[in-house]
Design an enzyme around this catalytic site. Structure first.
Site, short mmCIF file in Angstrom:
data_model
loop_
_atom_site.label_atom_id
_atom_site.label_comp_id
_atom_site.label_asym_id
_atom_site.label_seq_id
_atom_site.Cartn_x
_atom_site.Cartn_y
_atom_site.Cartn_z
N SER A 176 -18.87 26.18 6.02
CA SER A 176 -17.99 25.22 6.69
C SER A 176 -16.53 25.83 6.76
CB SER A 176 -17.81 24.01 5.85
OG SER A 176 -16.68 23.07 6.49
N TYR A 187 -15.27 20.25 -2.57
CA TYR A 187 -16.21 20.48 -1.29
C TYR A 187 -15.70 22.01 -0.78
CZ TYR A 187 -18.30 20.39 3.39
OH TYR A 187 -18.81 20.65 4.31
#
Ligand SMILES: NC(=O)c1ccc[n+]([C@@H]2O[C@H](COP(=O)([O-])OP(=O)(O)OC[C@H]3O[C@@H](n4cnc5c(N)ncnc54)[C@H](OP(=O)(O)O)[C@@H]3O)[C@@H](O)[C@H]2O)c1
Length: 269
Positions: free
Chosen positions: A138, A151
């Protein structure tokens, strides 16, 4: 032996997170290129629906990547030419909102599973002198902002793992690609969170991510961003000076985005 790219037609690809917004698009793209696909996720009904859409060259394997038993079962597959480690939890929110089990699950699914699957599947690829490993990270694996410590930690970890492996495996015939999506619209974890982005922040689609996966495999590219120029150049600025980029993202409203993600993705921990 040096092989720079892998032909998808006639190959077998194992795709994790195939029930999700991005995973479905990847499954379609690899299947369209002539690959046989092994689709995994926890939701068997969704996997079976996807298998019906694809019709042939498809197998469904239900597996919880946080379960060591399930992971070992998947890792025992012997015919995999391409691994697409796409499954992931959003793990959004401030650290103190996590319970210890939620933290473990994020690490298991986002980091441990891709690494263990790679460890198990790599020897057969090396023996054949042919294979490709794809990791869906990501932009949060290149830029850390407040409210996404867990995350970001998992996605930075995958960045280091994928890039190091791409160097380690040079000349073996096994390629490695890490893909960095920004905000993805229409389907997937960001879309489902209902988060509204500040004006001017662009998005990409699941099909764009799937095309990047295909390009990574066919052209053996180590890293591909799937984001508008403004976001991927922001990631480059963060690489040079995190404090400068943090000031810019705060001014652009990063805190409001983080708060919406914490609420909108709570159910996926
Ligand atoms: N959407 C975005 O804007 C965006 C941006 C950057 C990066 N990404 C990354 O892209 C990847 C796919 O995300 P997405 O947007 O498609 O999210 P999604 O729609 O929420 O899909 C997540 C996938 O991960 C699987 N998964 C979650 N926990 C699992 C577990 N314990 N065991 C097995 N599978 C599990 C889910 O399958 P089951 O529920 O069936 O188990 C699902 O297929 C993720 O790695 C994510 O971090 C997404």
């Amino acid at each position: 032996m040096t092989v720079n790219s892998l032909r998808l037609e006639g190959s077998t690809a194992l795709i994790t997170g195939a029930t999700g917004g991005i995973g479905r698009a990847i499954a379609h793209a690899l299947h369209d290129r002539g690959a046989a696909v092994i689709l995994t996720g926890r939701r068997l009904d969704v996997l079976e629906e996807l298998a019906r859409e694809l019709d042939d060259r498809v197998e469904v394997v239900g597996a919880d990547l946080a379960s060591r038993q399930d992971l070992e079962r998947l890792a025992g597959r012997t015919e995999v030419d391409v691994l697409v480690a796409n499954a992931g939890l959003p793990a959004a929110g401030r650290l103190q909102t996590f319970g210890p089990r939620e933290l473990d699950r994020a690490l298991d699914v986002n980091v441990r599973a891709p690494m263990q699957l790679t460890l198990a599947l790599l020897p057969q690829m090396l023996e054949r002198g042919r294979g490709h490993l794809v990791y869906v990270s990501s932009l949060a694996g290149k830029v850390a902002s407040g409210g996404s410590s867990v995350y970001s930690a998992t996605k930075f970890a995958i960045r280091g793992f994928g890039y190091s492996l791409s160097e380690e495996l040079r000349g073996t015939g096994v390629g490695v690609t890490t893909v960095y999506p920004g905000f993805i619209r229409d389907a997937g974890m960001f879309h489902e969170s209902g988060t509204k982005l500040p004006r001017g922040i662009g998005t990409r689609t699941p099909a764009d991510v799937a095309n990047a996966v295909v390009e990574g495999i066919e052209r053996n590219r180590a890293e591909i961003d799937v984001a508008p120029f403004s976001l991927s150049s922001g990631a480059k600025v963060f690489g040079v000076s995190p404090p400068v980029m943090s000031r810019i993202t705060r001014l652009l409203g990063a805190d409001r985005v983080s708060e919406q993600l914490e609420t909108g993705q709570r159910d996926k921990r």
